[in-house]
Design a protein around this motif. Structure first.
Motif, PDB file in Angstrom:
ATOM      1  N   ASP A 224      39.273  45.482  54.771  1.00 17.76           N
ATOM      2  CA  ASP A 224      37.816  45.388  54.674  1.00 17.76           C
ATOM      3  C   ASP A 224      37.208  46.605  53.976  1.00 17.76           C
ATOM      4  OD1 ASP A 224      37.925  42.962  55.971  1.00 17.76           O
ATOM      5  OD2 ASP A 224      37.541  43.800  57.947  1.00 17.76           O
ATOM      6  N   THR A 225      37.942  47.159  53.011  1.00 18.43           N
ATOM      7  CA  THR A 225      37.450  48.252  52.177  1.00 18.43           C
ATOM      8  C   THR A 225      37.329  47.746  50.737  1.00 18.43           C
ATOM      9  OG1 THR A 225      39.685  49.038  51.705  1.00 18.43           O
ATOM     10  CG2 THR A 225      38.562  49.957  53.656  1.00 18.43           C
ATOM     11  N   PRO A 226      36.581  48.447  49.884  1.00 19.29           N
ATOM     12  CA  PRO A 226      36.486  48.027  48.474  1.00 19.29           C
ATOM     13  C   PRO A 226      37.843  47.949  47.780  1.00 19.29           C
ATOM     14  CG  PRO A 226      34.754  49.591  48.989  1.00 19.29           C
ATOM     15  CD  PRO A 226      35.641  49.558  50.178  1.00 19.29           C
ATOM     16  N   LEU A 227      38.774  48.894  48.087  1.00 15.76           N
ATOM     17  CA  LEU A 227      40.098  48.849  47.471  1.00 15.76           C
ATOM     18  C   LEU A 227      40.882  47.630  47.951  1.00 15.76           C
ATOM     19  CD1 LEU A 227      41.194  52.620  47.573  1.00 15.76           C
ATOM     20  CD2 LEU A 227      40.135  51.336  45.705  1.00 15.76           C
ATOM     21  N   TYR A 228      40.723  47.269  49.215  1.00 11.64           N
ATOM     22  CA  TYR A 228      41.381  46.057  49.729  1.00 11.64           C
ATOM     23  C   TYR A 228      40.825  44.821  49.022  1.00 11.64           C
ATOM     24  CZ  TYR A 228      43.145  42.557  53.018  1.00 11.64           C
ATOM     25  OH  TYR A 228      43.783  41.470  53.561  1.00 11.64           O
ATOM     26  N   ALA A 229      39.492  44.811  48.778  1.00 10.03           N
ATOM     27  CA  ALA A 229      38.878  43.685  48.080  1.00 10.03           C
ATOM     28  C   ALA A 229      39.455  43.536  46.673  1.00 10.03           C
ATOM     29  CB  ALA A 229      37.362  43.863  48.026  1.00 10.03           C
ATOM     30  N   GLU A 230      39.634  44.679  45.958  1.00 10.30           N
ATOM     31  CA  GLU A 230      40.208  44.624  44.611  1.00 10.30           C
ATOM     32  C   GLU A 230      41.643  44.106  44.639  1.00 10.30           C
ATOM     33  OE1 GLU A 230      39.658  47.684  41.588  1.00 10.30           O
ATOM     34  OE2 GLU A 230      38.267  48.686  42.944  1.00 10.30           O
ATOM     35  N   THR A 231      42.433  44.582  45.598  1.00  9.79           N
ATOM     36  CA  THR A 231      43.838  44.181  45.697  1.00  9.79           C
ATOM     37  C   THR A 231      43.957  42.709  46.058  1.00  9.79           C
ATOM     38  OG1 THR A 231      44.333  46.428  46.480  1.00  9.79           O
ATOM     39  CG2 THR A 231      46.053  44.773  46.732  1.00  9.79           C
ATOM     40  N   ALA A 232      43.156  42.250  47.038  1.00  5.46           N
ATOM     41  CA  ALA A 232      43.195  40.835  47.440  1.00  5.46           C
ATOM     42  C   ALA A 232      42.768  39.938  46.283  1.00  5.46           C
ATOM     43  CB  ALA A 232      42.286  40.608  48.645  1.00  5.46           C
ATOM     44  N   TYR A 233      41.794  40.405  45.488  1.00  6.25           N
ATOM     45  CA  TYR A 233      41.379  39.616  44.324  1.00  6.25           C
ATOM     46  C   TYR A 233      42.520  39.491  43.318  1.00  6.25           C
ATOM     47  CZ  TYR A 233      38.619  37.894  40.433  1.00  6.25           C
ATOM     48  OH  TYR A 233      38.142  37.115  39.399  1.00  6.25           O
ATOM     49  N   ALA A 234      43.232  40.591  43.102  1.00  5.60           N
ATOM     50  CA  ALA A 234      44.376  40.556  42.177  1.00  5.60           C
ATOM     51  C   ALA A 234      45.461  39.618  42.702  1.00  5.60           C
ATOM     52  CB  ALA A 234      44.928  41.964  41.992  1.00  5.60           C
ATOM     53  N   TYR A 235      45.654  39.606  44.022  1.00  4.70           N
ATOM     54  CA  TYR A 235      46.649  38.705  44.619  1.00  4.70           C
ATOM     55  C   TYR A 235      46.215  37.244  44.444  1.00  4.70           C
ATOM     56  CZ  TYR A 235      50.935  39.197  47.361  1.00  4.70           C
ATOM     57  OH  TYR A 235      52.252  39.242  47.736  1.00  4.70           O
ATOM     58  N   GLY A 236      44.920  36.974  44.604  1.00  2.00           N
ATOM     59  CA  GLY A 236      44.427  35.629  44.373  1.00  2.00           C
ATOM     60  C   GLY A 236      44.628  35.195  42.937  1.00  2.00           C
ATOM     61  N   TYR A 237      44.400  36.123  42.000  1.00  2.00           N
ATOM     62  CA  TYR A 237      44.628  35.839  40.580  1.00  2.00           C
ATOM     63  C   TYR A 237      46.109  35.540  40.333  1.00  2.00           C
ATOM     64  CZ  TYR A 237      44.685  36.587  35.509  1.00  2.00           C
ATOM     65  OH  TYR A 237      44.858  36.434  34.151  1.00  2.00           O
ATOM     66  N   PHE A 238      46.977  36.278  41.036  1.00  2.00           N
ATOM     67  CA  PHE A 238      48.428  36.073  40.923  1.00  2.00           C
ATOM     68  C   PHE A 238      48.792  34.626  41.320  1.00  2.00           C
ATOM     69  CE2 PHE A 238      52.346  35.823  43.442  1.00  2.00           C
ATOM     70  CZ  PHE A 238      53.305  36.207  42.518  1.00  2.00           C
ATOM     71  N   TYR A 239      48.232  34.139  42.428  1.00  2.00           N
ATOM     72  CA  TYR A 239      48.563  32.786  42.892  1.00  2.00           C
ATOM     73  C   TYR A 239      47.954  31.706  41.993  1.00  2.00           C
ATOM     74  CZ  TYR A 239      50.897  34.171  47.192  1.00  2.00           C
ATOM     75  OH  TYR A 239      51.804  34.674  48.099  1.00  2.00           O
ATOM     76  N   ARG A 240      46.817  32.000  41.376  1.00  2.00           N
ATOM     77  CA  ARG A 240      46.247  31.039  40.427  1.00  2.00           C
ATOM     78  C   ARG A 240      47.149  30.864  39.215  1.00  2.00           C
ATOM     79  NH1 ARG A 240      40.029  31.450  38.907  1.00  2.00           N
ATOM     80  NH2 ARG A 240      40.565  29.402  38.062  1.00  2.00           N
ATOM     81  N   LEU A 241      47.720  31.984  38.755  1.00  2.00           N
ATOM     82  CA  LEU A 241      48.657  31.893  37.635  1.00  2.00           C
ATOM     83  C   LEU A 241      49.908  31.132  38.021  1.00  2.00           C
ATOM     84  CD1 LEU A 241      48.410  35.492  36.085  1.00  2.00           C
ATOM     85  CD2 LEU A 241      47.400  33.375  35.208  1.00  2.00           C
ATOM     86  N   ASN A 242      50.279  31.174  39.322  1.00  2.00           N
ATOM     87  CA  ASN A 242      51.475  30.480  39.810  1.00  2.00           C
ATOM     88  C   ASN A 242      51.168  29.057  40.284  1.00  2.00           C
ATOM     89  OD1 ASN A 242      54.097  32.289  40.081  1.00  2.00           O
ATOM     90  ND2 ASN A 242      52.326  33.619  40.435  1.00  2.00           N
ATOM     91  N   LYS A 243      49.994  28.544  39.920  1.00  2.00           N
ATOM     92  CA  LYS A 243      49.618  27.168  40.249  1.00  2.00           C
ATOM     93  C   LYS A 243      49.638  26.882  41.759  1.00  2.00           C
ATOM     94  CE  LYS A 243      49.619  26.426  35.806  1.00  2.00           C
ATOM     95  NZ  LYS A 243      48.334  26.402  35.055  1.00  2.00           N
ATOM     96  N   ASP A 244      49.190  27.876  42.523  1.00  2.00           N
ATOM     97  CA  ASP A 244      49.092  27.702  43.979  1.00  2.00           C
ATOM     98  C   ASP A 244      47.652  28.009  44.395  1.00  2.00           C
ATOM     99  OD1 ASP A 244      49.408  27.458  46.674  1.00  2.00           O
ATOM    100  OD2 ASP A 244      51.090  28.855  46.855  1.00  2.00           O
ATOM    101  N   PRO A 245      46.735  27.075  44.137  1.00  3.92           N
ATOM    102  CA  PRO A 245      45.310  27.368  44.361  1.00  3.92           C
ATOM    103  C   PRO A 245      44.952  27.630  45.817  1.00  3.92           C
ATOM    104  CG  PRO A 245      45.624  25.040  43.864  1.00  3.92           C
ATOM    105  CD  PRO A 245      46.940  25.716  43.620  1.00  3.92           C
ATOM    106  N   GLU A 246      45.652  26.985  46.762  1.00  6.21           N
ATOM    107  CA  GLU A 246      45.323  27.187  48.171  1.00  6.21           C
ATOM    108  C   GLU A 246      45.595  28.619  48.607  1.00  6.21           C
ATOM    109  OE1 GLU A 246      43.735  25.250  50.372  1.00  6.21           O
ATOM    110  OE2 GLU A 246      43.400  23.939  48.660  1.00  6.21           O
ATOM    111  N   ALA A 247      46.770  29.137  48.199  1.00  2.58           N
ATOM    112  CA  ALA A 247      47.085  30.535  48.522  1.00  2.58           C
ATOM    113  C   ALA A 247      46.118  31.471  47.806  1.00  2.58           C
ATOM    114  CB  ALA A 247      48.521  30.847  48.144  1.00  2.58           C
ATOM    115  N   GLY A 248      45.800  31.131  46.529  1.00  3.07           N
ATOM    116  CA  GLY A 248      44.845  31.952  45.794  1.00  3.07           C
ATOM    117  C   GLY A 248      43.488  31.961  46.464  1.00  3.07           C
ATOM    118  N   LYS A 249      43.065  30.795  46.959  1.00  3.67           N
ATOM    119  CA  LYS A 249      41.780  30.692  47.645  1.00  3.67           C
ATOM    120  C   LYS A 249      41.745  31.601  48.874  1.00  3.67           C
ATOM    121  CE  LYS A 249      40.389  26.459  47.881  1.00  3.67           C
ATOM    122  NZ  LYS A 249      40.262  25.074  48.389  1.00  3.67           N
ATOM    123  N   LYS A 250      42.864  31.654  49.573  1.00  6.07           N
ATOM    124  CA  LYS A 250      42.931  32.496  50.767  1.00  6.07           C
ATOM    125  C   LYS A 250      42.629  33.953  50.420  1.00  6.07           C
ATOM    126  CE  LYS A 250      46.404  34.634  53.728  1.00  6.07           C
ATOM    127  NZ  LYS A 250      47.825  34.695  54.093  1.00  6.07           N
TER     128      LYS A 250
END
Length: 572
Positions: A224-250
């Motif tokens: 729940d910090t700004p750096l965590y928000a940036e990292t979680a966003y990058a992880y969501g982008y990672f799952y979108r590239l891997n065609k896993d939208p549900e995990a990316g949405k999380k």
């Protein structure tokens, strides 16, 4: 071989079961996160209040007297850090003040740093010309090495924002060049180096390496910090590239939650979530997250995000409004239908209530009728019992009647034989003597009265007590021990049996008519009630007797018996 072939379908079934269970768990987790994100959005004012409290404390420090320019610069820098992703106008104001302080101090390092901060803020707010002028005025060769990461970061942000605002994708190439330059001068262990490296690895298709870096960052940064928000966003982008939208949405949700709880208004998570839900056809959530993104961008004056969302917002808003209008139309139809059904239910309720009330009345009437039937049944049972008793009594007394008749016939036969014998023997004197004697008739009359008294008192056992109750106490009849009734009581016994003719009474009792009248008059004179009611109550109301059916049948038997005896004795 056969065993292997039989095992394969089992493994396939287990794999499918595992995938289904995993998908179900993901959906549950996504749903829980979505509900929590809605809660955070509704309560974001709480987190904004905490942010304002921190800012207020820093502003209070500026009011301290005798602050040195260096101390003011440091406080302004902290305020810039608080405001740069919250309110751009305030962040720009404090950086501009720091630029003045740096120039007053003639400190080139602080002047460069303030200019680069100001260029980033200008590019965020859409002031790309001013940002470009500042960045072009700075020569990278003149900068100290520790300021190069800030310089390349400012240029990377400038071209990213300019490409979005101008819709010129060619500037993204320059953005990537400055990102590579940034990584060359950054500490390999720093957060900014590793986050940029993860994006570069994902762009080159090296997903496993990028994921390893993001896993390390998620463990290092606080939740729940700004750096965590940036990292979680990058992880969501990672799952979108891997065609896993549900995990990316999380992970985009986790990023949005961290941004909202940190009061970060310059964020990309809401925008990305809105696009994903729009693609899935969930317009309600897409509209909600689009609104959240627009509100944050307008609040912080991030022109870059406002431009990014404006076109999409107009599209989704029109679609959402059309859907809402359609929903309202449906709702109106349903409301009319529900109103009609409600009216029908009210009428049905009234009808059912009336029927229940009617059934209740019928039930009460049936209950009363049933009670009356039970009463009549009891009375009928009692009548049947009485009739049975009456039949038994009639059978008994008819049998007794015939016994008596047979006995008197036998006596008459014996008497005839004795007279015949006297006549045959020529005993004329004895014959006259027998014929003139009344002793036999008197004996039989005594026997008749005894039988009458016994039978009557068997029918009316309380007759004497009831009769005495009608007389004054001093005049009540006291019988001798050997008597059941006396002549006075027999008169009223015959009246109770329905024999009201005084001539018949006198004939039965073998007395004169005046004697009967005298007894009746004497009894009325001794009565405790009026003379008119005496005989009426005496033989109708005050005697605790058997029912009239029994009395009538028995009285008939007595009549036959009495008149037969009278006939026999009259004709001897």
């Amino acid at each position: 071989m056969k065993l292997r072939n039989s095992i394969r379908p089992i493994r396939l079934l287990l794999l499918l079961s595992g995938l289904l269970a995993l998908a179900s768990c993901r959906q549950d987790e996504t749903q829980s996160l979505s509900e929590y994100l809605d809660y955070v959005i509704e309560n974001k004012h709480i987190f904004e209040a905490e942010k304002e409290e921190r800012i207020s404390r820093l502003r209070n420090l500026l009011g301290v007297s005798n602050l040195t320019p260096e101390q003011e610069y440091e406080i302004n820098t902290k305020l810039y850090e608080e405001f740069r992703k919250y309110k751009l106008d305030s962040a720009i104001r404090y950086v501009e003040r720091n630029l003045e302080i740096a120039r007053q101090l003639d400190n080139k390092r602080l002047t460069y740093l303030s200019n680069m901060y100001l260029a980033q803020l200008y590019s965020f707010s859409g002031m790309c010309v001013e940002a470009n002028q500042i960045l072009r005025s700075i020569r990278s060769s003149e900068l100290p090495r520790d300021l190069l990461p800030v310089y390349y970061e400012a240029n990377n942000r400038y071209f990213q924002h300019y490409a979005t605002l101008s819709s010129q994708r060619s500037h993204l190439h320059e953005m990537n060049i400055y990102r590579d330059s940034l990584m060359m001068v950054s500490d390999p262990g720093s957060f900014r180096y590793r986050i940029h490296l993860s994006y570069k690895l994902m762009g080159n298709g090296k997903m496993d390496e990028a994921r390893a870096i993001l896993d390390e960052l998620l463990e290092e940064v606080g939740k729940d910090t700004p750096l965590y928000a940036e990292t979680a966003y990058a992880y969501g982008y990672f799952y979108r590239l891997n065609k896993d939208p549900e995990a990316g949405k999380k992970y985009f949700m986790l990023s949005a939650i961290a941004d909202a709880k940190s009061a970060v208004k310059e964020n990309a998570s809401f925008h990305t979530l809105a696009l994903m839900y729009y693609d899935q056809g969930d317009l309600s959530r897409a509209f909600k997250y689009t609104q959240a993104a627009i509100e944050d961008a307008v609040f912080s004056n991030v022109q870059f995000r406002t431009t990014q969302m404006s076109k999409f917002y107009s599209i989704i808003n029109s679609i959402y409004q059309a859907k809402e209008a359609k929903s309202k139309s449906k709702l109106q139809h349903y409301l009319i239908l529900i109103s009609v059904l409600s009216l029908f239910l009210v009428l049905l309720f009234i009808y059912v209530y009336q029927q229940i009330h009617k059934l209740y009345r019928i039930k009460e009437e049936l209950s009363r009728t049933n009670g009356r039937l039970m009463q009549l049944n009891d009375e009928l049972h009692e009548k049947n019992t009485q009739l049975t008793d009456s039949n038994i009594i009639k059978e008994q007394y008819i049998a007794r009647f015939f016994d008596l008749c047979s006995m008197y016939i036998d006596k008459l036969e014996d008497y005839r034989k004795s007279l015949n014998k006297l006549a045959q023997n020529r005993q004329i004197d004895e014959l006259y003597k027998q014929l003139k004697s009344t002793s036999m008739m008197e004996n039989e009359l005594d026997e008749l009265y005894k039988n009458f008294d016994a039978i009557f008192l068997n029918l009316y056992p309380t007759f004497v007590a009831d009769f005495n109750a009608l007389l004054v106490e001093d005049e009540r009849i006291v019988l001798k021990s050997e008597d059941l009734l006396n002549k006075e009581l027999r008169i009223y016994a015959l009246l109770r049996l329905g024999i009201t003719d005084s001539v018949k009474i006198a004939s039965f009792l073998r007395c004169s008519l005046s004697t009967v009248y005298n007894y009746r008059t004497k009894a009325r004179n001794k009565a405790a009630i009026s003379r008119e009611d005496f005989e009426k109550n005496g033989h109708a109301n005050r005697c605790a007797a058997r029912k009239q059916a029994v009395t009538d049948s028995t009285a008939t038997t007595f009549f036959l018996y009495i008149f037969l005896i009278k006939y026999l004795f009259t004709n001897i």
